[in-house]
Design an enzyme around this catalytic site. Structure first.
Site, PDB file in Angstrom:
ATOM      1  N   PRO A   1      -1.072  -7.276  -3.347  1.00 38.79           N
ATOM      2  CA  PRO A   1       0.296  -7.573  -2.905  1.00 38.79           C
ATOM      3  C   PRO A   1       1.348  -6.782  -3.688  1.00 38.79           C
ATOM      4  CG  PRO A   1      -0.942  -9.597  -3.307  1.00 38.79           C
ATOM      5  CD  PRO A   1      -1.758  -8.479  -3.873  1.00 38.79           C
TER       6      PRO A   1
ATOM      7  N   GLU B   1      -8.247 -13.650 -10.421  1.00 38.76           N
ATOM      8  CA  GLU B   1      -6.803 -13.589 -10.683  1.00 38.76           C
ATOM      9  C   GLU B   1      -6.278 -12.166 -10.725  1.00 38.76           C
ATOM     10  OE1 GLU B   1      -6.866 -17.130 -10.114  1.00 38.76           O
ATOM     11  OE2 GLU B   1      -4.903 -16.369 -10.744  1.00 38.76           O
TER      12      GLU B   1
ATOM     13  N   ARG C   1      -9.113   4.177  13.703  1.00 40.27           N
ATOM     14  CA  ARG C   1      -8.711   4.239  15.118  1.00 40.27           C
ATOM     15  C   ARG C   1      -7.799   5.442  15.364  1.00 40.27           C
ATOM     16  NH1 ARG C   1      -3.874   2.376  16.924  1.00 40.27           N
ATOM     17  NH2 ARG C   1      -4.678   1.692  18.941  1.00 40.27           N
TER      18      ARG C   1
ATOM     19  N   ASP D   1       0.947   8.589  25.853  1.00 40.85           N
ATOM     20  CA  ASP D   1       1.814   8.725  27.034  1.00 40.85           C
ATOM     21  C   ASP D   1       2.923   7.690  26.992  1.00 40.85           C
ATOM     22  OD1 ASP D   1      -0.948   9.543  29.236  1.00 40.85           O
ATOM     23  OD2 ASP D   1       0.101  10.587  27.614  1.00 40.85           O
TER      24      ASP D   1
HETATM   25  N1  LIG Z   1      -1.556  -9.065   0.659  1.00 34.31           N
HETATM   26  C1  LIG Z   1      -2.442  -8.123   0.230  1.00 34.31           C
HETATM   27  N2  LIG Z   1      -2.397  -6.818   0.574  1.00 34.31           N
HETATM   28  O1  LIG Z   1      -3.416  -6.210  -0.053  1.00 34.31           O
HETATM   29  N3  LIG Z   1      -4.125  -7.056  -0.799  1.00 34.31           N
HETATM   30  C2  LIG Z   1      -3.551  -8.257  -0.633  1.00 34.31           C
HETATM   31  C3  LIG Z   1      -4.025  -9.494  -1.261  1.00 34.31           C
HETATM   32  O2  LIG Z   1      -3.482 -10.559  -1.041  1.00 34.31           O
HETATM   33  N4  LIG Z   1      -5.084  -9.345  -2.075  1.00 34.31           N
HETATM   34  C4  LIG Z   1      -5.651 -10.489  -2.759  1.00 34.31           C
HETATM   35  C5  LIG Z   1      -6.208 -10.093  -4.074  1.00 34.31           C
HETATM   36  C6  LIG Z   1      -6.053  -8.805  -4.566  1.00 34.31           C
HETATM   37  C7  LIG Z   1      -6.564  -8.485  -5.816  1.00 34.31           C
HETATM   38  C8  LIG Z   1      -7.204  -9.463  -6.536  1.00 34.31           C
HETATM   39 CL1  LIG Z   1      -7.829  -9.064  -8.100  1.00 34.31          CL
HETATM   40  C9  LIG Z   1      -7.364 -10.754  -6.058  1.00 34.31           C
HETATM   41  C10 LIG Z   1      -6.858 -11.054  -4.802  1.00 34.31           C
END
Ligand SMILES: Nc1nonc1C(=O)NCc1ccc(Cl)cc1
Length: 253
Positions: A97, A124, A162, A177
């Protein structure tokens, strides 16, 4: 294209490698997906890949060493597939994230690589020193938190595969198109002609391709303006689209 996926849950990736258009691309050898499990690069009897966090706090953190070895192995595999393994040709991409949000522009840019190594985290987090030393790019699929990076990695792979040449065949050409770049998609209809009293827009049954293309474009513009004014703001029509927009401007108010 060669995808190496660093994951402690390799079985999840059959969803991309064995089904649908992505599965067919793997079968046709247009794409290779190799899952590499960091557990195979541990040295202790328990095959540890996670440990308690320094500084305390809940949960576990993925250790740097098994991931570093798995990434090095992935690079050697990529080079055996004839791919250059420097960051410019084979980036190590961490799904989290904290990354930049994936969008169609980024997907199109990712197509340029011969290979990519996708790092999937669990628990984590991953030891920051691994990220510092080995990760070239961090990508998020959206502002929400999942239990791991595997589904985001599959979303990224699906969106890139894709878009590879010769993977989508007629669907892709149809897509081009309908002026789809930067606009939401138009409504789609198929048999039967009537469904629960609802019928199909006449123009789609007319066989008049220019009118059908125009109708679809107008519907895309109307939808984009209504549902995603932010996208409409950014939309820069090409010459053909600008010409059409001028012709239909009263219809799209
Ligand atoms: N939203 C997102 N976009 O890409 N990844 C996520 C996400 O939530 N990953 C969860 C996650 C990522 C790394 C670790 Cl260590 C643990 C959990």
């Amino acid at each position: 294209m060669y995808f190496a996926v660093i994951t402690i849950l390799p079985e999840m990736f059959t969803a991309v490698s064995e089904f649908g258009i992505t599965g067919r691309a793997v079968q046709n050898k247009q794409v290779t997906i190799e899952c590499i499990n960091p557990r195979d690069f541990t040295t202790d009897n328990y095959r540890r890949i996670d440990e308690r966090p320094f500084g305390g706090g809940p949960g576990m953190v993925m250790m740097a060493e098994p991931l570093a070895k798995a990434i090095e192995y992935a690079k050697s595999q990529a080079s055996q597939h004839g791919c250059a393994t420097d960051a410019a040709h084979c980036p190590v991409i961490y799904l989290s994230p904290q990354g930049g949000t994936l969008n169609e522009t980024k997907v199109m840019a990712l197509r340029q690589y011969d290979a990519m190594i996708l790092l999937c985290g669990r628990y984590e987090g991953i030891d920051e020193r691994l990220l510092q030393r080995y990760v070239d790019m961090e990508i998020s699929i959206g502002d929400f938190v999942l239990t791991g990076g595997e589904l985001p990695a599959m979303v990224l792979m699906d969106s890139v595969i894709r878009r590879l040449p010769d993977v989508m065949g007629d669907a892709k050409s149809a897509e081009q198109d309908s002026f789809v770049e930067g606009l939401l998609d138009c409504p789609h209809y198929t048999k039967p002609h009537e469904f629960e009293g609802l019928t199909v827009p006449e123009v789609l049954l007319s066989g008049h391709h220019a009118n059908i293309a125009k109708w679809r474009f107008v519907e895309q513009v109307k939808r984009t303006k209504q549902r995603r004014p932010d996208l409409w703001q950014q939309f820069t029509p090409n010459a053909e689209q600008a010409r059409l927009l001028k012709k239909v401007k009263d219809e799209i108010k």
